[in-house]
Every structure is written in structure tokens, then in C-alpha cells.
Design an enzyme around this catalytic site. Structure first.
Site, short mmCIF file in Angstrom:
data_model
loop_
_atom_site.label_atom_id
_atom_site.label_comp_id
_atom_site.label_asym_id
_atom_site.label_seq_id
_atom_site.Cartn_x
_atom_site.Cartn_y
_atom_site.Cartn_z
N ASP A 201 3.61 -48.87 -23.53
CA ASP A 201 3.91 -48.60 -24.93
C ASP A 201 5.41 -48.50 -25.19
O ASP A 201 5.87 -48.76 -26.29
CB ASP A 201 3.21 -47.31 -25.38
CG ASP A 201 1.72 -47.57 -25.50
OD1 ASP A 201 1.01 -47.46 -24.49
OD2 ASP A 201 1.29 -47.95 -26.61
N GLN B 72 -11.03 -46.60 -24.16
CA GLN B 72 -10.56 -47.99 -24.36
C GLN B 72 -10.97 -48.88 -23.20
O GLN B 72 -11.17 -50.08 -23.36
CB GLN B 72 -9.03 -48.03 -24.52
CG GLN B 72 -8.50 -47.45 -25.83
CD GLN B 72 -8.09 -45.99 -25.67
OE1 GLN B 72 -8.65 -45.27 -24.86
NE2 GLN B 72 -7.15 -45.55 -26.47
N ARG C 107 2.46 -44.01 -35.74
CA ARG C 107 2.29 -43.66 -34.32
C ARG C 107 3.68 -43.73 -33.66
O ARG C 107 4.35 -44.75 -33.77
CB ARG C 107 1.29 -44.60 -33.62
CG ARG C 107 -0.13 -44.49 -34.20
CD ARG C 107 -1.17 -45.13 -33.30
NE ARG C 107 -1.44 -44.33 -32.12
CZ ARG C 107 -2.14 -44.77 -31.07
NH1 ARG C 107 -2.61 -45.99 -31.06
NH2 ARG C 107 -2.37 -43.98 -30.04
N ASN D 299 2.69 -45.08 -21.10
CA ASN D 299 1.45 -45.83 -21.33
C ASN D 299 0.34 -44.81 -21.52
O ASN D 299 0.56 -43.59 -21.47
CB ASN D 299 1.17 -46.78 -20.15
CG ASN D 299 0.05 -47.77 -20.47
OD1 ASN D 299 0.06 -48.41 -21.52
ND2 ASN D 299 -0.93 -47.89 -19.60
N ARG E 257 -5.21 -50.79 -32.42
CA ARG E 257 -4.44 -49.98 -31.47
C ARG E 257 -3.93 -50.92 -30.38
O ARG E 257 -4.30 -52.09 -30.33
CB ARG E 257 -5.22 -48.79 -30.91
CG ARG E 257 -6.69 -48.92 -30.68
CD ARG E 257 -7.07 -49.91 -29.63
NE ARG E 257 -6.38 -49.68 -28.37
CZ ARG E 257 -6.25 -50.55 -27.40
NH1 ARG E 257 -6.76 -51.78 -27.52
NH2 ARG E 257 -5.62 -50.28 -26.28
N GLY E 258 -3.07 -50.35 -29.51
CA GLY E 258 -2.41 -51.19 -28.51
C GLY E 258 -1.02 -51.55 -29.05
O GLY E 258 -0.89 -51.94 -30.22
N ALA E 259 -0.01 -51.38 -28.20
CA ALA E 259 1.38 -51.45 -28.68
C ALA E 259 1.72 -52.76 -29.42
O ALA E 259 2.18 -52.71 -30.57
CB ALA E 259 2.32 -51.21 -27.49
O1 MRU Z 1 -3.77 -45.30 -27.95
P1 MRU Z 1 -3.79 -46.77 -27.69
O2 MRU Z 1 -5.16 -47.29 -27.47
O3 MRU Z 1 -3.03 -47.53 -28.75
O4 MRU Z 1 -3.00 -46.96 -26.33
C1 MRU Z 1 -2.85 -48.25 -25.83
C2 MRU Z 1 -2.18 -48.30 -24.50
O5 MRU Z 1 -1.74 -47.32 -23.97
C3 MRU Z 1 -1.98 -49.67 -23.90
O6 MRU Z 1 -2.08 -49.61 -22.52
C4 MRU Z 1 -0.60 -50.16 -24.29
O7 MRU Z 1 -0.43 -50.09 -25.68
C5 MRU Z 1 -0.34 -51.53 -23.83
S1 MRU Z 1 -1.19 -52.71 -24.81
C6 MRU Z 1 -0.80 -54.26 -24.34
#
Ligand code: MRU
Length: 367
Positions: free
Chosen positions: A256, A215, A103, A266, A58-60
Site C-alpha cells: 500500500d 480478502q 483511506r 501492506n 479496495r486495493g491500493a
Molecule cells: O484494505 P484493502 O483490502 O484495501 O488492503 C489491500 C492490501 O493490503 C493489498 O495487499 C494492497 O493494497 C496491494 S494491492 C495490489
């Protein structure tokens, strides 16, 4: 691709969030951290898609890199079964659609798929030897690996630019995990914090726990613990308390998707933090690579917000936290209006309002 003036030595990464091997994509399983360091081996693009959907990765930026790896796997598989360019292209189109659909909010996923598509269309159009599926598959594997290394380089540049916004002794609040685990290995918001800590040696990080997936508590706290960067974990509702007491000097979060006007999607709860920061005069910084910017979306109102299952709110790891039959809502992201953002830190530098022209100029010069 723009040279950000920083090179990444992948062998030095403490955390390998995504590894792209010849015949598999290896992911650290973010569902079981911090108690277990387990790796998931994906051998098909469908396994990568499932790992993105179920939050193994996970994470963009990280899901963009994983999707690029998934397309490299799809190409290898299709090249092994067909030497016909039309069937090969159809297989890649199917994988691209399947990965993109996992996603909807983080635009880095669609960005990485588009980068990969540009390679297969270019190679197939070249004809002759270059258009043979096996040759195109090799080019796609190389591109996926380059996207991964490039993400680390961009995060290092973001960290260097962002560190100048902080100072020795600052207390910095972050939400969710925008660290090594959310990228190919260094982090955006946490990259800024890492760089500032390396520069000043004196920093305190307030870590929002980030309900419902935690997270912050599970991943950001783990990363800071591993590196010995001082932090305090707080539940999401505590941020205002510490801001009202003057105990937060800055907020740094990831993103994101950033719309053309600077509105930023985000993790859910980020908007609340931005309102608190504005109320208390605390600078609010967004740190993200330019692959997170979507100039085709005029404002945050047009950013698709993922709704995840209700039971991710009513339970935690299968344990109920609400009465049986309780209904819930679970938007996974929210949008922070540009007006609440002090600066956007990118690999091209620190962008200040008005964000519209600043983003257009940065993207024009960097894509
Ligand atoms: O649902 P997630 O854990 O994928 O969400 C992640 C976030 O919102 C992060 O803050 C975002 O992706 C930035 S990651 C460098």
C-alpha cells in the site's frame, strides 16, 4: 510517463474492477464477492468516495484508479454548472480533498489525485479555449482512462519480472488480495503468480484467508478458482506451520505504501508473515508499481496506518463472532521492515537491497 514496454488490451480482462465511462464509474462490488457478481454505478465523486470508504472497491492501485474516475466525474459535473475557471477549480479541489481523505495508507490514491491535479492546473494555465471547463473536463476524463490502462500495463510488466523469481513446482504464499480486484485488472502479487503459472504450468498458491475482511478467502481464492490456478486456502495462523515443514518456497505480497528505505505497509498480518519467512529462510517478495513508492516518507514509522471500526473485528457481515460488548482494535495495515524483504518487484524490474538507492533510481527514471 514511462513506457513499460507492455500494452494492455482491456477487452481481454476477465475482471473489470473499475470502468470509467463518460458519466459514471462502474465498480465490481467487492463486499459481496465471491457469492455475487454485482456492479455499483457511481455517478458523482461523492459516490466514488463512499465506495472507497466502504470497501466496495479496495486495493491500493484500484482505489487510485477509482479516485481518478471520481475526479473526472467531478469535472464533468462542475463544467456543466459553471463556465467560470475559479469556481471550476474550487469544485475540483473539494473533490480531490474528499477523495484523498477516504483511506490514508495507500499512497496510490494521493498519487492518482496528484496526476489529475497536474492536468487541470496545466490546462487552466494554458488559457483560452483549453482552459474552458468543458475542455479541461475532457482532458481529465482522458487522463483517468490512461491511468487505468497504464495500471494494467504496469502490472503485466511486474508479472513478467516477478515470474523469474519463481520456478516450476513452487509453492507460493500470498496474503490479502493483490490481484485483478486490487488493481485495474491484472494484479501485482497475483500478477506475478499468474505470469509464473502461465510460464511454468505448475504452481501451488497458499492463500491466507486474511481476517477480518477475508480478502484472501473471498477474493484471491475466487480469482485463482476462475483461472484454474491450484491453491489451498489456509487461515492466517497456519502460515508458520507450513513454512516449518518446508512447504512454502516463496512469499509474494502487494503493498500500500513503500517508504524511501523499502519499509512496506501492506494488509494487517503481512509483517507476521515476513517474520515467519525470515525465520524459515523463505524469500519474501513485495510486488508493486512505482506509484506505491513514497520517497517523501523516510521509513515505515511515518506511514499513516488506517484504524477501521471495531465491529469489523467483532462481527462478520453483521453476525457477531465475539461476546456482546467485546472491544477490539482494527489496524487495517502493518509495516514490514525492509530487512525482512528479499526483493521488491516493480514495472522497472526486480530491486534488491539496499532498497534506498534502488528505489530512488527506479523512481527517478520512471516518474
Ligand atoms: O484494505 P484493502 O483490502 O484495501 O488492503 C489491500 C492490501 O493490503 C493489498 O495487499 C494492497 O493494497 C496491494 S494491492 C495490489
Amino acid at each position: 510517463m514511462t513506457d513499460v514496454g507492455v500494452s494492455a488490451d482491456l477487452s481481454k480482462l476477465r475482471v473489470r474492477t473499475v470502468e470509467i465511462r463518460d458519466d459514471e464509474v462502474v465498480l465490481i462490488d467487492q463486499r459481496v464477492l465471491p457469492h455475487e457478481e454485482r456492479y455499483v454505478h457511481c455517478r458523482t465523486w461523492r459516490e466514488v468516495a463512499e465506495a472507497i470508504r466502504d470497501m466496495t472497491v479496495r486495493g491500493a492501485p484500484a482505489i487510485g484508479v477509482a479516485a481518478a474516475g471520481g475526479l473526472a466525474l467531478a469535472a464533468g459535473e462542475a463544467a456543466a454548472s459553471a463556465d467560470d475557471p475559479a469556481a471550476f477549480r474550487a469544485a475540483l479541489d473539494e473533490a480531490a480533498a474528499g477523495l484523498t481523505a477516504t483511506r490514508p495508507t495507500a499512497v496510490n490514491l494521493a498519487w492518482a489525485v496528484a496526476e489529475m491535479r497536474a492536468v487541470w492546473e496545466r490546462e487552466l494555465a494554458a488559457g483560452a479555449e483549453r482552459a474552458r471547463p468543458a475542455a479541461v473536463a475532457a482532458a481529465l476524463l482522458a487522463r483517468a482512462r490512461a491511468i487505468l490502462a497504464d495500471d494494467v500495463a504496469r502490472c503485466l510488466a511486474i508479472g513478467a519480472h516477478g515470474a523469474s523469481l519463481l520456478g516450476p513446482g513452487d509453492a507460493v504464499l500470498t496474503h490479502c488480495n493483490a490481484g485483478a480486484l486490487a488493481t485495474a485488472g491484472y494484479g501485482t502479487a497475483l500478477g506475478v503468480i499468474r505470469s509464473a503459472y502461465a510460464r511454468y504450468g505448475d504452481l501451488l498458491v497458499w492463500v491466507d484467508e486474511t481476517r477480518p475482511w477475508l480478502q484472501g478467502a473471498r477474493l484471491t481464492a475466487w480469482e485463482l478458482e476462475v483461472e484454474g490456478i491450484p491453491y489451498r486456502l489456509i487461515s492466517d495462523g497456519m502460515a508458520g506451520y507450513f513454512m516449518s515443514r518446508g512447504e512454502v518456497d516463496a512469499v509474494v505480497v502487494g503493498a500500500d505504501r513503500i517508504a524511501a528505505n523499502g519499509d512496506t505497509a501492506n494488509k494487517i498480518g503481512t509483517y507476521t508473515v515476513s517474520v515467519l519467512a525470515r525465520e524459515h529462510g523463505v524469500p519474501f517478495y513485495v510486488a508493486a508499481p512505482l506509484s506505491t513508492v513514497d520517497l517523501s516518507v523516510a521509513s515505515g514509522a511515518a506511514i499513516p496506518i488506517e484504524e477501521r471500526p471495531e465491529d469489523e473485528v467483532t462481527t462478520f457481515r453483521g453476525v457477531p463472532v465475539a461476546p456482546a460488548g467485546a472491544r477490539a482494535r482494527h489496524p487495517a495495515f502493518d509495516v514490514t521492515p525492509a530487512a525482512n524483504i528479499t526483493a521488491i518487484v516493480t514495472e522497472a524490474g526486480v530491486l534488491r537491497p539496499p532498497f534506498g538507492p534502488a528505489l530512488a533510481a527506479a523512481c527517478g527514471g520512471a516518474t
